[in-house]
Design a protein around this motif. Structure first.
Motif, PDB file in Angstrom:
ATOM      1  N   GLY A 194      88.611 -11.067  61.769  1.00  0.00           N
ATOM      2  CA  GLY A 194      90.094 -10.852  61.834  1.00  0.00           C
ATOM      3  C   GLY A 194      90.724 -10.097  60.841  1.00  0.00           C
ATOM      4  N   CYS A 195      90.133 -10.368  59.511  1.00  0.00           N
ATOM      5  CA  CYS A 195      90.643  -9.918  58.395  1.00  0.00           C
ATOM      6  C   CYS A 195      90.384  -8.505  58.127  1.00  0.00           C
ATOM      7  N   GLN A 196      91.612  -7.822  57.580  1.00  0.00           N
ATOM      8  CA  GLN A 196      91.679  -6.326  57.592  1.00  0.00           C
ATOM      9  C   GLN A 196      91.611  -6.067  55.936  1.00  0.00           C
ATOM     10  N   ARG A 197      92.446  -6.637  55.144  1.00  0.00           N
ATOM     11  CA  ARG A 197      92.615  -6.031  53.828  1.00  0.00           C
ATOM     12  C   ARG A 197      92.004  -7.106  52.639  1.00  0.00           C
ATOM     13  N   SER A 198      92.407  -8.579  53.110  1.00  0.00           N
ATOM     14  CA  SER A 198      92.086  -9.287  51.881  1.00  0.00           C
ATOM     15  C   SER A 198      91.543 -10.912  52.215  1.00  0.00           C
ATOM     16  N   ALA A 199      90.618 -11.531  51.517  1.00  0.00           N
ATOM     17  CA  ALA A 199      90.297 -12.931  51.745  1.00  0.00           C
ATOM     18  C   ALA A 199      90.112 -13.352  50.352  1.00  0.00           C
ATOM     19  N   PHE A 212      93.867 -15.345  54.286  1.00  0.00           N
ATOM     20  CA  PHE A 212      93.468 -14.149  54.904  1.00  0.00           C
ATOM     21  C   PHE A 212      94.549 -13.189  54.977  1.00  0.00           C
ATOM     22  N   ASP A 213      94.437 -11.953  54.468  1.00  0.00           N
ATOM     23  CA  ASP A 213      95.457 -11.158  54.519  1.00  0.00           C
ATOM     24  C   ASP A 213      96.969 -11.376  54.319  1.00  0.00           C
ATOM     25  N   ASP A 214      97.116 -12.325  53.435  1.00  0.00           N
ATOM     26  CA  ASP A 214      98.288 -12.984  52.909  1.00  0.00           C
ATOM     27  C   ASP A 214      98.886 -13.485  54.153  1.00  0.00           C
ATOM     28  N   ARG A 215      98.456 -14.039  55.238  1.00  0.00           N
ATOM     29  CA  ARG A 215      99.218 -14.349  56.372  1.00  0.00           C
ATOM     30  C   ARG A 215      98.634 -15.589  57.139  1.00  0.00           C
ATOM     31  N   LEU A 251      94.623 -24.938  59.628  1.00  0.00           N
ATOM     32  CA  LEU A 251      95.073 -23.532  59.404  1.00  0.00           C
ATOM     33  C   LEU A 251      96.708 -23.809  59.273  1.00  0.00           C
ATOM     34  N   ASN A 252      97.240 -22.728  58.455  1.00  0.00           N
ATOM     35  CA  ASN A 252      98.633 -22.802  58.257  1.00  0.00           C
ATOM     36  C   ASN A 252      99.191 -21.492  58.268  1.00  0.00           C
ATOM     37  N   ASP A 253     100.122 -20.876  58.859  1.00  0.00           N
ATOM     38  CA  ASP A 253     100.466 -19.614  58.808  1.00  0.00           C
ATOM     39  C   ASP A 253     102.301 -19.605  58.751  1.00  0.00           C
ATOM     40  N   ASP A 254     102.594 -20.728  58.083  1.00  0.00           N
ATOM     41  CA  ASP A 254     104.108 -20.485  57.493  1.00  0.00           C
ATOM     42  C   ASP A 254     104.097 -19.469  56.277  1.00  0.00           C
ATOM     43  N   THR A 301     102.130 -19.596  52.926  1.00  0.00           N
ATOM     44  CA  THR A 301     101.208 -18.487  52.377  1.00  0.00           C
ATOM     45  C   THR A 301     101.563 -17.893  51.096  1.00  0.00           C
ATOM     46  N   LYS A 302     102.937 -17.858  51.026  1.00  0.00           N
ATOM     47  CA  LYS A 302     103.411 -17.219  49.797  1.00  0.00           C
ATOM     48  C   LYS A 302     103.196 -18.216  48.575  1.00  0.00           C
ATOM     49  N   MET A 303     103.338 -19.451  48.747  1.00  0.00           N
ATOM     50  CA  MET A 303     103.086 -20.372  47.579  1.00  0.00           C
ATOM     51  C   MET A 303     101.559 -20.225  47.267  1.00  0.00           C
TER      52      MET A 303
END
Length: 174
Positions: free
Chosen positions: A15-20, A124-127, A145-148, A152-154
């Motif tokens: 499901g990743c499109q740009r970066s991992a 994954f994808d900064d998200r 998993l965490n999508d907060d 994710t920014k931290m």
């Protein structure tokens, strides 16, 4: 999300499109001294052909993701002198690099002034983050998993700070 409901890594990377990006913080990951691949490396001082084949699923996964345009980066913070496990890991990293992963190493003293999360992670994808948890002896405990957006920014900022200070695999001697 409960660790038991975390999808397999292959689904997450699909499901990743740009970066991992992957940050590794440990000096050992629970590989037992009786592990055949590890024992063979100890004996030969290099990664065996059987080990290369055993890693093929991961290497193929990396190649597929990179061919779709996903940039895969891994940073490893390691104690110095490095542990036997890290020497083993370093010996096989050329395979990851050959598959398309960008890998860097950072000696732990150079990471001392960085703000870092308390667990290894994939972002994954900064998200979406997949944290990896390990026992004191390095045995795998589970994932979460965490999508907060704040978390994710931290983690993204922590990874980039490590990446900026670290040494490319080809230049890092163990």
């Amino acid at each position: 999300m409960k660790p038991s409901s975390v999808p397999p890594f292959g689904e997450l990377i699909a499901g990743c499109q740009r970066s991992a990006v992957h940050l590794e913080l440990r000096d050992s990951y629970g590989i037992a001294s009786e592990d055949e691949d590890f024992a063979r490396w100890r004996e030969l001082g290099e990664i065996s052909p059987a080990s290369v084949e055993g890693r093929r699923p991961w290497l193929d996964l990396v190649k597929e993701a990179v061919s779709r345009g996903v940039v895969m980066r891994r940073a490893r913070i390691v104690s110095v002198p490095v542990s036997e496990y890290i020497r083993y890991e370093h010996a096989g990293t050329y395979l990851n690099v050959g598959a398309g992963e960008l890998i860097r190493w950072l000696p732990r003293p150079e990471a001392a002034t960085l703000a870092l999360p308390g667990a290894d992670f994939w972002l994954f994808d900064d998200r979406l983050i997949r944290f990896g948890y390990f026992a004191g002896d390095g045995a795998f405990v589970g994932h979460e998993l965490n999508d907060d957006p704040q978390v994710t920014k931290m983690c993204a900022d922590a990874f980039e700070s490590v990446w900026d200070r670290s040494t490319p695999h080809e230049e890092f001697a163990v």
